[in-house]
Scaffold this active site. Structure first.
Site, short mmCIF file in Angstrom:
data_model
loop_
_atom_site.label_atom_id
_atom_site.label_comp_id
_atom_site.label_asym_id
_atom_site.label_seq_id
_atom_site.Cartn_x
_atom_site.Cartn_y
_atom_site.Cartn_z
N GLU A 242 0.90 -1.16 0.00
CA GLU A 242 0.00 0.00 0.00
C GLU A 242 0.92 1.20 0.00
OE1 GLU A 242 -3.27 -0.69 0.19
OE2 GLU A 242 -3.12 -2.80 0.71
N CYS A 276 -2.23 9.24 2.49
CA CYS A 276 -1.88 8.61 1.21
C CYS A 276 -2.94 8.87 0.15
CB CYS A 276 -1.68 7.11 1.41
SG CYS A 276 -3.12 6.32 2.12
#
Ligand code: NAD
Length: 509
Positions: A242, A276
């Site tokens: 990720e 993110c």
């Protein structure tokens, strides 16, 4: 401008945790030595052997109690998150809410997601197939500092619920949130050997951790993700990555400008831009450009920044001096190359240490600037005018990354139409960060933003080893015996005819 704070530093044995918003020493935490990892892994594996056979209802009991403890101990959770990140209370709360949501989702759906699936056999009626999910065994998680509680424990919940033991290595800047999450899980009844928090640097613990586990889930930067994937591939074990993003927002004709600006503020400045899935570039249609820039500049300038354990601050500090300097490098480079500052800027906000970066909007950015392509990961956003929807889509897709995107258009339907044309793991229509609370769909990146996804059934299944059990009728050699029919031209013809007919029989396909 007050003096700056030092980032957490590691000695072989101890790690000093510092509040980056105040420079205060928060705690000294004992480090895990690299050569301890394999013994810890052995103990975790031993505990997992029985946990993996524990019925769902017992595993769910731990998860349920943990969920409730989050609310009973909310202040302690928020204080801990804030103390090692410098973030605002509201940003810390978003971590707690997301962890609770993750627990709630897997409590409600985990049993079904883990259930044995009856599937079609090779031949109707006489063969059958089942897909059985087993825990992988020992799951490793390596997590970053930006959401230390959420990312620290969020993925551990489905991993544990699936019957695994977990070794979790949080960022060396923010180990206390993960340690507190573990304490809450133990209080909820989890065997201490099923979840270990390894405290220390990636350089010290990364390799021994990856070498000890059956699956590695990594959340962090692209550069480190590559190293993790290489180490995992050498064994080989499955891994998920990720990684970062350079997430675009598209503001198209028909969009409500005030709502879009509200979305921008949250998408770009929540968690001081260290998200993110946060927005770093905005493509605004020429029709809306003037209104949008004016409203965005006014709203950005009104944000309250500082350090507070109350609810009176919108943005806290960045996670460390080094990171704030990196964000300022992007900003300085853009300004030197001709970008116009329409809100915020390079100056450290008055009275605050250098770990604070003002929420900043830029226009007149161009290729060649660092922030044009690299992830900035701070409260700095560039706004660009586009002449058409097609141009907005083309520019949004012109990136190495593909994590999240956001579309604001005349209707949800119009937004979804644009969303399908964007190369991103997730797209929010009339929203920027909605994906993180949408637990029933996978959340993950494409391109350099990663491999694999958390959440949804996939978020549980990745922590399982899938096994297919296929059964045949036993008579006359079973399924393979059928091939014996083709030992003569007539037998072969009969077999071919039978196979040909299968496509036409409902229920046999
Ligand atoms: P990072 O890659 O520097 O560190 C992440 C983790 O990796 C830390 O625990 C670190 O100690 C560890 N690590 C460092 N070197 C290692 C090595 N050689 N082997 C194994 N582990 C090692 O990332 P960061 O600066 O902490 O986090 C910011 C990045 O994370 C940003 O790029 C952000 O976009 C990304 N991120 C992605 C998601 C997502 O869900 N896609 C979520 C949050 C953050």
């Amino acid at each position: 401008m007050t003096s700056t704070t030092a980032p957490a530093t590691a000695t072989p044995e101890l790690l000093e945790v510092v509040n980056p918003a105040t420079g205060e020493h928060v705690a000294t935490v004992a480090c895990t030595a690299g050569d301890e990892v394999s013994a810890i892994a052995d103990r975790a594996r031993e505990a997992q052997a029985s946990w993996g056979r524990t019925p769902w209802r017992e595993r769910a009991r731990v998860l349920r109690r943990f969920h409730d403890l989050l609310f009973e101990r909310a202040d302690e959770v928020l204080d801990t998150i804030q103390s090692e990140t410098g973030k605002s209370r509201r940003d810390a709360l978003s971590e707690l809410i997301s962890v609770a949501g993750t627990a709630r989702y897997f409590l409600a759906h985990g049993r079904r997601q883990l259930a044995t699936r009856r599937a079609r056999g090779a031949l109707p009626w006489v063969t059958s197939a089942r897909e059985v999910l087993h825990p992988r065994g020992l799951v490793g998680l390596i997590t970053p500092w930006n959401f230390p509680f959420l990312l620290g424990i969020g993925d551990a919940l489905p991993a544990l619920a699936a019957g695994n033991a977990v070794l979790l290595k949080p960022s060396e800047l923010t180990p206390r949130s993960a340690l507190l999450a573990r304490d809450l899980l133990l209080e909820a009844g989890l065997d201490p050997e099923l979840l270990h928090v390894l405290v220390g640097t990636g350089a010290e613990l990364g390799a021994p951790l990856i070498d000890a586990v059956d699956y590695i889930g990594f959340t962090g930067s692209l550069a480190t993700g590559r190293l993790v994937a290489q180490r995992a591939a050498a064994r080989p074990i499955p891994c998920s990555l990720e990684l970062g993003g350079k997430n675009p927002m598209l503001v198209l004709p028909g969009a409500n400008v005030d709502q879009a600006v509200a979305g921008l503020l949250l998408g770009s400045f929540a968690n001081a831009g260290q998200t993110c899935i946060g927005i770093e570039r905005v493509y605004v249609h020429a029709e809306l450009w003037d209104d949008f820039v004016t409203a965005a500049a006014t709203a950005t300038a009104s944000l309250r920044q500082g350090w507070s354990t109350g609810w009176d601050v919108d943005l806290g500090s960045l996670a460390s001096n080094d990171h704030a300097e990196r964000v300022r490098d992007h900003l300085r480079d853009a300004i030197e190359r001709g970008a116009t500052v329409v809100a915020g800027g390079l100056d450290v906000p008055e009275g605050l240490p250098e770990t604070f970066v003002a929420p900043t909007l830029l226009t007149d950015t161009s290729d060649g600037m660092l922030l044009q392509r690299e992830e900035t990961f701070g409260p700095v956003v560039r706004l660009e005018r586009v002449a058409s929807e097609a141009e907005a889509i083309q520019r949004a897709n012109d990136s190495e990354y593909g994590l999240n995107a956001s579309v604001w258009a005349g209707s949800r339907r119009a937004g979804r139409h644009v969303a399908r044309q964007l190369v991103a793991g997730s797209v929010g229509v009339n929203s920027t960060l909605l994906i993180y609370g949408s637990f029933d769909v996978p959340m993950g990146g494409t391109r350099a933003s990663g491999i694999g996804a958390r959440h949804g059934a996939q978020g549980m299944r990745r922590f399982c080893r899938s096994q297919s059990i296929v059964s045949s009728f036993p008579q006359r050699g079973g399924y393979e015996g059928l091939l014996g029919l083709a030992d003569s031209p007539r037998g072969a013809l009969l077999l071919l005819r039978a196979m040909r007919t299968l496509r036409r029989i409902p229920g046999a396909r």
